[in-house]
Scaffold this motif. Structure first.
Motif, PDB file in Angstrom:
ATOM      1  N   GLN A 191     -14.700  22.141 -94.737  1.00  0.00           N
ATOM      2  CA  GLN A 191     -15.462  23.362 -94.972  1.00  0.00           C
ATOM      3  C   GLN A 191     -16.647  23.464 -94.014  1.00  0.00           C
ATOM      4  O   GLN A 191     -17.016  24.563 -93.576  1.00  0.00           O
ATOM      5  CB  GLN A 191     -15.933  23.394 -96.428  1.00  0.00           C
ATOM      6  N   SER A 231     -15.330  24.799 -90.794  1.00  0.00           N
ATOM      7  CA  SER A 231     -15.140  26.251 -90.898  1.00  0.00           C
ATOM      8  C   SER A 231     -16.466  26.992 -90.797  1.00  0.00           C
ATOM      9  O   SER A 231     -16.550  28.046 -90.161  1.00  0.00           O
ATOM     10  CB  SER A 231     -14.464  26.603 -92.229  1.00  0.00           C
ATOM     11  N   TYR A 247     -17.860  29.874 -87.842  1.00  0.00           N
ATOM     12  CA  TYR A 247     -18.516  31.171 -87.996  1.00  0.00           C
ATOM     13  C   TYR A 247     -19.793  31.243 -87.169  1.00  0.00           C
ATOM     14  O   TYR A 247     -20.133  32.286 -86.610  1.00  0.00           O
ATOM     15  CB  TYR A 247     -18.855  31.415 -89.472  1.00  0.00           C
ATOM     16  N   ASN A 290      -8.610  24.105 -91.372  1.00  0.00           N
ATOM     17  CA  ASN A 290      -7.886  25.371 -91.260  1.00  0.00           C
ATOM     18  C   ASN A 290      -7.327  25.504 -89.844  1.00  0.00           C
ATOM     19  O   ASN A 290      -8.057  25.324 -88.865  1.00  0.00           O
ATOM     20  CB  ASN A 290      -8.857  26.522 -91.553  1.00  0.00           C
ATOM     21  N   VAL A 298      -9.306  27.508 -87.500  1.00  0.00           N
ATOM     22  CA  VAL A 298     -10.524  26.827 -87.043  1.00  0.00           C
ATOM     23  C   VAL A 298     -10.198  25.933 -85.850  1.00  0.00           C
ATOM     24  O   VAL A 298     -10.959  25.850 -84.883  1.00  0.00           O
ATOM     25  CB  VAL A 298     -11.148  26.017 -88.192  1.00  0.00           C
TER      26      VAL A 298
END
Length: 216
Positions: free
Chosen positions: A176, A179, A183, A206, A209
């Motif tokens: 996470q 990720s 962003y 991901n 990503v």
């Protein structure tokens, strides 16, 4: 236990006949923090006394109702889950699991700003539960997606790092984090956390990503 259930049902039925008794409050965290009517207070006291007889200790009784709260939470029976967490709260207002449960249930309802309040309370009572920090990061992440305010993404990252400090092998939290840095377009940190995630379990990264990390 049958007597406890009888008291709960009695409370729900009898208060409907009194206009000064707030209804539906057992579906809100901490009973909506509203003033209960006299009859509701009496029934609460009866419930507490009966629980003390059954479990010999309020804290143990609270733990039991917390366990039922999580049981119904994972069955997606959110109303019953909230009722059980409220009963646990009634018995022991210092039980950190109660506020964690409230926070997660509000998150399920997409009430992420409200969920943060209860998750923070859980952390105040038990600061070493990595999973609560993860839940907090999820709520802040969802607020970021809604508002596009970068401060909430930074709070997401902050809470994930706290989770990892407690559980250094938490691959989900590392994934996470990767990720989150995707962003922010911070490639050095993105690559760093992809690598750390892969060292634990690559499934938490991901694929999108990974593609971002490959771009120059």
């Amino acid at each position: 236990m049958k007597k406890i259930l009888f008291l709960i049902i009695l409370s729900q039925l009898s208060c409907k006949s009194q206009t000064d008794c707030p209804e539906g409050i057992n579906l809100l965290p901490m009973y909506g923090e509203v003033k209960k009517c006299e009859q509701q207070i009496e029934l609460d006291n009866e419930f507490i006394i009966e629980s003390e007889k059954q479990f010999k200790d309020r804290k143990k009784a609270s733990e039991y109702y917390v366990s039922k709260g999580w049981e119904y939470f994972y069955k997606d029976d959110n109303d019953t889950s909230m009722k059980r967490f409220n009963q646990a709260w009634l018995l022991d207002k210092t039980n950190p699991q109660v506020y964690w449960g409230f926070g997660n249930l509000l998150g399920k309802k997409n009430e992420f700003e409200k969920s943060v309040k209860y998750l923070q309370k859980s952390i105040e009572l038990e600061p070493n539960n990595a999973k609560v920090y993860e839940c907090m990061s999820t709520s802040y992440g969802q607020i970021f997606f809604k508002t596009k305010d970068i401060k909430y993404l930074n709070l997401t990252i902050e809470n994930l790092k706290k989770a990892i400090k407690i559980e250094p092998k938490n691959g989900r939290a590392f994934g996470q984090l990767a990720s989150s840095y995707a962003y922010l377009m911070q490639k050095d940190s993105l690559v760093k956390y992809i690598k750390k995630t892969d060292e634990i379990d690559s499934k938490f990264v991901n694929p999108e990503v990974r593609e971002i990390a490959k771009k120059k």
